[in-house]
Design a protein around this motif. Structure first.
Motif, PDB file in Angstrom:
ATOM      1  N   UNK A   1      63.219  81.735  12.830  1.00  0.00           N
ATOM      2  CA  UNK A   1      63.079  80.323  13.148  1.00  0.00           C
ATOM      3  C   UNK A   1      61.697  80.024  13.720  1.00  0.00           C
ATOM      4  N   UNK A   2      61.170  80.919  14.538  1.00  0.00           N
ATOM      5  CA  UNK A   2      59.829  80.717  15.076  1.00  0.00           C
ATOM      6  C   UNK A   2      58.790  80.692  13.953  1.00  0.00           C
ATOM      7  N   UNK A   3      58.930  81.584  12.985  1.00  0.00           N
ATOM      8  CA  UNK A   3      57.996  81.615  11.868  1.00  0.00           C
ATOM      9  C   UNK A   3      58.102  80.350  11.032  1.00  0.00           C
ATOM     10  N   UNK A   4      59.335  79.891  10.792  1.00  0.00           N
ATOM     11  CA  UNK A   4      59.524  78.651  10.043  1.00  0.00           C
ATOM     12  C   UNK A   4      58.903  77.471  10.786  1.00  0.00           C
TER      13      UNK A   4
ATOM     14  N   UNK B   1      50.507  74.107  26.775  1.00  0.00           N
ATOM     15  CA  UNK B   1      50.212  75.454  27.269  1.00  0.00           C
ATOM     16  C   UNK B   1      50.945  76.511  26.465  1.00  0.00           C
ATOM     17  N   UNK B   2      52.221  76.273  26.171  1.00  0.00           N
ATOM     18  CA  UNK B   2      53.003  77.248  25.409  1.00  0.00           C
ATOM     19  C   UNK B   2      52.455  77.413  23.998  1.00  0.00           C
ATOM     20  N   UNK B   3      51.898  76.351  23.423  1.00  0.00           N
ATOM     21  CA  UNK B   3      51.372  76.415  22.057  1.00  0.00           C
ATOM     22  C   UNK B   3      50.144  77.311  21.949  1.00  0.00           C
ATOM     23  N   UNK B   4      49.462  77.530  23.065  1.00  0.00           N
ATOM     24  CA  UNK B   4      48.262  78.384  23.050  1.00  0.00           C
ATOM     25  C   UNK B   4      48.521  79.763  23.639  1.00  0.00           C
ATOM     26  N   UNK B   5      49.767  80.092  23.864  1.00  0.00           N
ATOM     27  CA  UNK B   5      50.099  81.371  24.478  1.00  0.00           C
ATOM     28  C   UNK B   5      49.844  82.534  23.518  1.00  0.00           C
ATOM     29  N   UNK B   6      49.753  83.712  24.086  1.00  0.00           N
ATOM     30  CA  UNK B   6      49.488  84.913  23.290  1.00  0.00           C
ATOM     31  C   UNK B   6      50.600  85.171  22.283  1.00  0.00           C
ATOM     32  N   UNK B   7      51.830  84.839  22.639  1.00  0.00           N
ATOM     33  CA  UNK B   7      52.950  85.062  21.713  1.00  0.00           C
ATOM     34  C   UNK B   7      52.775  84.252  20.436  1.00  0.00           C
ATOM     35  N   UNK B   8      52.289  83.020  20.546  1.00  0.00           N
ATOM     36  CA  UNK B   8      52.085  82.184  19.366  1.00  0.00           C
ATOM     37  C   UNK B   8      50.902  82.688  18.549  1.00  0.00           C
ATOM     38  N   UNK B   9      49.851  83.138  19.234  1.00  0.00           N
ATOM     39  CA  UNK B   9      48.699  83.681  18.501  1.00  0.00           C
ATOM     40  C   UNK B   9      49.090  84.940  17.731  1.00  0.00           C
ATOM     41  N   UNK B  10      49.914  85.780  18.349  1.00  0.00           N
ATOM     42  CA  UNK B  10      50.378  86.970  17.639  1.00  0.00           C
ATOM     43  C   UNK B  10      51.234  86.617  16.442  1.00  0.00           C
ATOM     44  N   UNK B  11      52.086  85.606  16.592  1.00  0.00           N
ATOM     45  CA  UNK B  11      52.906  85.133  15.475  1.00  0.00           C
ATOM     46  C   UNK B  11      52.019  84.637  14.338  1.00  0.00           C
ATOM     47  N   UNK B  12      50.984  83.889  14.682  1.00  0.00           N
ATOM     48  CA  UNK B  12      50.061  83.377  13.670  1.00  0.00           C
ATOM     49  C   UNK B  12      49.372  84.514  12.926  1.00  0.00           C
ATOM     50  N   UNK B  13      48.912  85.508  13.659  1.00  0.00           N
ATOM     51  CA  UNK B  13      48.215  86.638  13.025  1.00  0.00           C
ATOM     52  C   UNK B  13      49.129  87.374  12.055  1.00  0.00           C
ATOM     53  N   UNK B  14      50.378  87.561  12.443  1.00  0.00           N
ATOM     54  CA  UNK B  14      51.316  88.271  11.560  1.00  0.00           C
ATOM     55  C   UNK B  14      51.576  87.489  10.280  1.00  0.00           C
ATOM     56  N   UNK B  15      51.703  86.189  10.402  1.00  0.00           N
ATOM     57  CA  UNK B  15      51.951  85.367   9.216  1.00  0.00           C
ATOM     58  C   UNK B  15      50.734  85.321   8.301  1.00  0.00           C
TER      59      UNK B  15
ATOM     60  N   UNK C   1      48.478  87.731   8.034  1.00  0.00           N
ATOM     61  CA  UNK C   1      48.407  89.050   7.405  1.00  0.00           C
ATOM     62  C   UNK C   1      49.426  89.191   6.282  1.00  0.00           C
ATOM     63  N   UNK C   2      50.565  88.520   6.417  1.00  0.00           N
ATOM     64  CA  UNK C   2      51.611  88.598   5.390  1.00  0.00           C
ATOM     65  C   UNK C   2      51.346  87.670   4.214  1.00  0.00           C
ATOM     66  N   UNK C   3      50.295  86.847   4.315  1.00  0.00           N
ATOM     67  CA  UNK C   3      49.989  85.922   3.235  1.00  0.00           C
ATOM     68  C   UNK C   3      50.828  84.660   3.253  1.00  0.00           C
ATOM     69  N   UNK C   4      51.506  84.404   4.370  1.00  0.00           N
ATOM     70  CA  UNK C   4      52.377  83.232   4.469  1.00  0.00           C
ATOM     71  C   UNK C   4      51.705  82.053   5.145  1.00  0.00           C
ATOM     72  N   UNK C   5      50.660  82.293   5.913  1.00  0.00           N
ATOM     73  CA  UNK C   5      49.968  81.221   6.634  1.00  0.00           C
ATOM     74  C   UNK C   5      48.482  81.269   6.311  1.00  0.00           C
ATOM     75  N   UNK C   6      47.840  80.124   6.441  1.00  0.00           N
ATOM     76  CA  UNK C   6      46.392  80.064   6.264  1.00  0.00           C
ATOM     77  C   UNK C   6      45.742  80.484   7.572  1.00  0.00           C
ATOM     78  N   UNK C   7      44.461  80.868   7.561  1.00  0.00           N
ATOM     79  CA  UNK C   7      43.786  81.259   8.807  1.00  0.00           C
ATOM     80  C   UNK C   7      43.840  80.158   9.851  1.00  0.00           C
TER      81      UNK C   7
ATOM     82  N   UNK D   1      50.819  78.812   3.538  1.00  0.00           N
ATOM     83  CA  UNK D   1      50.310  79.064   2.196  1.00  0.00           C
ATOM     84  C   UNK D   1      51.396  78.667   1.198  1.00  0.00           C
ATOM     85  N   UNK D   2      51.073  78.602  -0.105  1.00  0.00           N
ATOM     86  CA  UNK D   2      52.139  78.298  -1.081  1.00  0.00           C
ATOM     87  C   UNK D   2      53.325  79.245  -0.983  1.00  0.00           C
ATOM     88  N   UNK D   3      53.059  80.534  -0.730  1.00  0.00           N
ATOM     89  CA  UNK D   3      54.169  81.473  -0.570  1.00  0.00           C
ATOM     90  C   UNK D   3      54.998  81.127   0.655  1.00  0.00           C
ATOM     91  N   UNK D   4      54.329  80.742   1.747  1.00  0.00           N
ATOM     92  CA  UNK D   4      55.061  80.341   2.943  1.00  0.00           C
ATOM     93  C   UNK D   4      55.877  79.087   2.726  1.00  0.00           C
TER      94      UNK D   4
END
Length: 265
Positions: free
Chosen positions: A44-47, A112-126, A128-134, A206-209
């Protein structure tokens, strides 16, 4: 012949923007959405991130905790911690954003929560998986479309400026306008093709996402449980919240000014 310089500038602006859009579309198409779907099941977080970015993740976390009665979201726009023990990194980020007093306005908590490390890590994983744009989105299709739209406006402005200049004798203005119509046609044609092939554009996914989000929504259709409710919030945002009081908690648009909060109309 100053108008030729304007024409060359128009071709440069239109050509470069269209080239960058084409490269972004090629990179997006290089990801096999079917292979990604077999290897990745969206949380759900990724979605939420793919649908609305970091702030959507913060909103989803707040709504999820509120429905579990571990966080109280008042219709006045205040958040109060009931259970100070977060069950994952996202929840701990929200609790940390509320602060040690256990109570805060919702607006700064979301920011504040939107800029937390947990969200940045989620963004990086997505990414890397080709699901999100930089993060900056500079190489995404949506950013490329915006650049081509700006280029089309620039071509029109350059054409108007060229036609406003004195033209050499025997140089008909309709012919000059026709020359500028060519780079404009290039930009508009590129936009039309992209809309047919890639639309809808997304700042985050991304289109795949986007395909995975669509599949997640289809799986949720026909069911009426808490996960389906949170899926709607993740994909559509706080407008999908059914409870009036809970929806009202997110309706306050506020601006921090010095040491006080000011309500905006």
């Amino acid at each position: 012949m100053f108008w030729v310089l304007f024409l060359l500038s128009a071709w440069a602006v239109a050509g470069l923007s269209c080239l960058r859009l084409c490269l972004a579309a090629v990179r997006a198409a290089a990801v096999d959405p079917h292979a990604v779907a077999r290897e990745h099941a969206l949380t759900l977080y990724e979605a939420a991130f793919l649908s609305g970015g970091p702030r959507r993740v913060a909103d989803l976390t707040l709504v999820s905790m509120a429905r579990q009665r571990r966080l109280l979201l008042a219709h006045t726009g205040w958040a109060t911690v009931v259970d100070p023990c977060g069950r994952d990194d996202m929840e701990r980020s929200v609790i940390g954003a509320i602060g040690p007093g256990g109570q805060s306005r919702i607006a700064p908590v979301r920011s504040t929560a939107a800029t937390a490390e947990a969200v940045r890590g989620l963004s990086d994983r997505l990414v890397d998986a080709g699901l999100a744009v930089p993060d900056d989105g500079a190489d995404g299709v949506a950013a490329g479309v915006r650049r081509v739209r700006v280029a089309a406006v620039a071509v029109c402005a350059l054409g108007a400026a060229a036609l406003a200049l004195p033209l050499p004798a025997g140089q008909p203005r309709p012919l000059v306008a026709l020359w500028f119509a060519l780079p404009l046609a290039l930009a508009l044609g590129c936009l039309a093709i992209t809309r047919m092939e890639v639309h809808p554009y997304s700042r985050w996914a991304s289109p795949a996402g986007q395909r995975l989000i669509g599949a997640l929504v289809q799986q949720a259709d026909g069911t009426a449980d808490d996960r389906t409710y949170l899926t709607s919030v993740a994909v559509r945002g706080v407008h999908a919240i059914g409870e009036p009081d809970l929806r009202a908690a997110f309706a306050h648009r506020e601006k921090y000014a010095g040491d006080r909060w000011e309500r905006q109309a």
